[in-house]
Design an enzyme around this catalytic site. Structure first.
Site, PDB file in Angstrom:
ATOM      1  CG  ASN A 130     -29.580  12.881  29.204  1.00 47.19           C
ATOM      2  OD1 ASN A 130     -30.254  12.763  30.323  1.00 47.19           O
ATOM      3  ND2 ASN A 130     -28.268  13.299  29.167  1.00 47.19           N
ATOM      4  CG  HIS A 188     -18.692  11.123  34.136  1.00 46.72           C
ATOM      5  ND1 HIS A 188     -17.648  11.940  34.758  1.00 46.72           N
ATOM      6  CD2 HIS A 188     -19.704  12.009  33.929  1.00 46.72           C
ATOM      7  CE1 HIS A 188     -18.081  13.200  34.777  1.00 46.72           C
ATOM      8  NE2 HIS A 188     -19.091  13.223  34.235  1.00 46.72           N
ATOM      9  CG  ASN A 214     -19.163  22.114  31.490  1.00 51.80           C
ATOM     10  OD1 ASN A 214     -17.966  22.948  31.807  1.00 51.80           O
ATOM     11  ND2 ASN A 214     -20.007  22.312  30.518  1.00 51.80           N
ATOM     12  N   GLY A 215     -18.189  18.416  33.879  1.00 54.38           N
ATOM     13  CA  GLY A 215     -17.834  17.536  35.127  1.00 54.38           C
ATOM     14  C   GLY A 215     -16.806  16.745  34.629  1.00 54.38           C
ATOM     15  NE  ARG A 245     -20.569  19.245  39.012  1.00 51.20           N
ATOM     16  CZ  ARG A 245     -20.588  17.976  38.182  1.00 51.20           C
ATOM     17  NH1 ARG A 245     -20.256  17.000  38.636  1.00 51.20           N
ATOM     18  NH2 ARG A 245     -21.372  18.223  36.983  1.00 51.20           N
ATOM     19  NE  ARG A 267     -14.750  25.617  23.915  1.00 52.37           N
ATOM     20  CZ  ARG A 267     -15.851  25.265  23.440  1.00 52.37           C
ATOM     21  NH1 ARG A 267     -16.069  25.008  22.318  1.00 52.37           N
ATOM     22  NH2 ARG A 267     -16.794  25.053  24.408  1.00 52.37           N
ATOM     23  N   GLY A 313     -15.286  16.712  26.491  1.00 54.82           N
ATOM     24  CA  GLY A 313     -15.061  18.016  25.997  1.00 54.82           C
ATOM     25  C   GLY A 313     -13.583  18.370  26.098  1.00 54.82           C
ATOM     26  CD  GLU A 319     -14.187  13.281  23.025  1.00 52.87           C
ATOM     27  OE1 GLU A 319     -14.594  13.769  21.881  1.00 52.87           O
ATOM     28  OE2 GLU A 319     -14.959  12.734  23.863  1.00 52.87           O
ATOM     29  CD  GLU A 331     -21.637   9.976  28.735  1.00 47.30           C
ATOM     30  OE1 GLU A 331     -21.896   9.979  29.920  1.00 47.30           O
ATOM     31  OE2 GLU A 331     -21.335  11.026  28.201  1.00 47.30           O
TER      32      GLU A 331
HETATM   33  P1  AMP Z   1     -18.411  18.528  28.016  1.00 48.78           P
HETATM   34  O1  AMP Z   1     -19.129  18.544  29.342  1.00 48.78           O
HETATM   35  O2  AMP Z   1     -17.846  17.276  27.600  1.00 48.78           O
HETATM   36  O3  AMP Z   1     -19.353  18.915  26.873  1.00 48.78           O
HETATM   37  O4  AMP Z   1     -17.120  19.566  27.972  1.00 48.78           O
HETATM   38  C1  AMP Z   1     -17.234  20.835  28.124  1.00 48.78           C
HETATM   39  C2  AMP Z   1     -15.926  21.364  28.286  1.00 48.78           C
HETATM   40  O5  AMP Z   1     -15.069  21.207  27.186  1.00 48.78           O
HETATM   41  C3  AMP Z   1     -15.693  22.920  28.402  1.00 48.78           C
HETATM   42  O6  AMP Z   1     -14.756  23.217  29.518  1.00 48.78           O
HETATM   43  C4  AMP Z   1     -15.099  23.404  26.891  1.00 48.78           C
HETATM   44  O7  AMP Z   1     -14.334  24.327  27.240  1.00 48.78           O
HETATM   45  C5  AMP Z   1     -14.194  22.175  26.680  1.00 48.78           C
HETATM   46  N1  AMP Z   1     -14.071  22.061  25.317  1.00 48.78           N
HETATM   47  C6  AMP Z   1     -14.794  21.897  24.206  1.00 48.78           C
HETATM   48  N2  AMP Z   1     -14.051  22.004  23.131  1.00 48.78           N
HETATM   49  C7  AMP Z   1     -12.954  22.422  23.361  1.00 48.78           C
HETATM   50  C8  AMP Z   1     -11.725  22.832  22.641  1.00 48.78           C
HETATM   51  N3  AMP Z   1     -11.717  22.774  21.347  1.00 48.78           N
HETATM   52  N4  AMP Z   1     -10.441  23.046  23.428  1.00 48.78           N
HETATM   53  C9  AMP Z   1     -10.402  23.167  24.754  1.00 48.78           C
HETATM   54  N5  AMP Z   1     -11.470  22.683  25.442  1.00 48.78           N
HETATM   55  C10 AMP Z   1     -12.729  22.705  24.919  1.00 48.78           C
END
Ligand code: AMP
Length: 403
Positions: A7, A180, A211-212, A241, A285, A331, A334, A385
């Site tokens: 990537n 996505h 994040n997205g 965003r 978080r 994130g 899950e 992915e």
């Molecule tokens: P991603 O872009 O899929 O890596 O997701 C990132 C997002 O997932 C961020 O907003 C993190 O705060 C959230 N995230 C990751 N682990 C946790 C958790 N244990 N509890 C709540 N949010 C989480």
């Protein structure tokens, strides 16, 4: 067969190296700060300690060479010779209307990806640098490209067209593409497998919330609609965003605040969403933590964020005339128990009934979090992915070998 998944971003390159005989990861890592001073390479070989080095990596060719050296290193490598890399799969953000599935890299494919630079100016040129760098370093290794937009190419024109002058679509391809797609495709397949039902028989909504963030309505096994549009700015409120807003706000704010096009673009992409409303962070978080400590803006950001997901679920259930399966991934999807609870609360009229104990379990595997009696099955399915890219690469390279 061993497949390297790459990537490539403009200043970074992430990788995972798969043994496709059992789909296990042999090593992974990333190269950060390409082209800047003090580039960082972090390599995680499975069953060996992590390696981290700071060096000067001026371009993507040097980055791929470094990855190749890491993989074949006598001490922390996982293969003895580069000819053990059988194929390379690349993530490519934008496939436009040209690509509705993953393809083998040829000159024509590269030309088409270049033609799409306008639609994804931050991403596609960087992916191309990754492809060219692999060509230079591993000239005999076949490469496959897997597009974030491909899965959504099944959307009908009622979903993908914007109600604006059609000349803009004809001349400039202004339409909704969705993103996505690799994740929506992977988790929808996994969800169907978990439920032991054919995907084609399910009315499913997949919620990729990281994040997205985007939702997809999947009917007859195909993407019917998705919340991101021509760019990943449309749809849900995200970390930084804005997601959906009245388009008239753009000229209004530009006028009032004397902003340039690039400033307003940056405001909506980088300084909006959860970050802007909470005034604290784009990270779920941190926002949840502040909310639990009584911060009112954090609570408002959380409530707006979950409310908008809920609204889209309602819209997509209507678009499909029903809903059987609701899937959370990425994130936030899950990991955040409170997020899933807030979204699932108050939609029992759709047949969604959350089992609070199951929802609170901290597990890493695909699982059901709805009650036994819930008409809609609510699942958490970890996305992967990279694995989907590795699988597509493996399949396509094998097909070519058989021809
Ligand atoms: P991603 O872009 O899929 O890596 O997701 C990132 C997002 O997932 C961020 O907003 C993190 O705060 C959230 N995230 C990751 N682990 C946790 C958790 N244990 N509890 C709540 N949010 C989480």
């Amino acid at each position: 067969m061993k497949v390297l998944v790459i990537n490539a971003g403009s200043s970074s390159l992430k990788y995972q190296f798969f043994n496709m005989s059992n789909e296990s990861v042999l090593a992974s890592g990333n190269v950060e700060r390409i082209g800047m001073d003090s580039s960082i390479v972090t390599h995680y070989p499975v069953d060996k300690p992590e390696v981290r080095e700071v060096s000067e990596i001026l371009d993507h060719v040097t980055a791929v060479k470094r990855v190749a050296e890491m993989l074949t290193h006598p001490e922390f490598g996982t293969i003895t010779h580069l000819n053990e890399i059988d194929a390379v799969g690349h993530r490519v953000v934008h496939g436009g209307e040209a690509f509705s599935s993953s393809v083998l890299v040829t000159q024509a494919v590269k030309d088409e990806i270049r033609r799409l630079f306008d639609l994804a100016p931050l991403h596609n040129p960087a992916h191309m640098m990754g492809i060219t760098a692999v060509e230079t370093t591993l000239p005999d290794v076949p490469q496959v490209v897997v597009f974030d937009t491909a899965f959504h190419q099944t959307m009908p024109n009622t979903s993908y067209l914007y109600p604006i002058p059609t000349v803009l679509y004809r001349r400039h391809k202004v339409r909704r593409y969705g993103f996505h797609g690799t994740s929506h495709s992977y988790v929808s397949d996994q969800a169907a497998e978990f439920l032991q039902k054919p995907l084609e028989s399910l009315k499913m909504i997949t919620c990729h919330i990281g994040n997205g963030a985007s939702l997809a309505a999947i009917l007859d096994g195909k993407s019917l609609d998705t919340s991101m549009g021509m760019t990943p700015l449309e749809g849900l409120m995200m970390g930084t965003r804005s997601g959906d807003l009245d388009p008239a706000i753009v000229p209004y704010v530009m006028n009032k605040e004397e902003l340039t096009l690039s400033e307003v673009n940056s405001m909506l992409n980088k300084h909006s969403g959860m970050l802007a409303v909470s005034g604290i962070s784009s990270d779920m978080r941190e926002v949840t933590e502040a909310m639990n400590e009584g911060d009112k803006n954090a609570k408002l950001a959380f409530d707006m964020y979950t409310y908008r997901v809920k609204k889209y679920i309602g819209a997509y259930a209507a678009a499909m005339n029903g809903l059987d399966t609701l899937v959370f991934t990425a994130g936030v999807g899950e990991n955040s128990v409170v997020f899933r609870q807030a979204v699932c609360e108050g939609i029992s009229f759709l047949g969604v009934e959350l089992d609070h104990a199951r929802n609170a379990e901290r597990r890493k595997d695909a699982r059901e979090i709805s009650t036994e009696g819930s008409r809609v099955k609510v699942l958490v399915v970890p996305t992967n992915e990279e694995l989907l890219i590795a699988r597509d690469t493996y399949r396509i390279v094998n097909q070519v070998k058989l021809q």
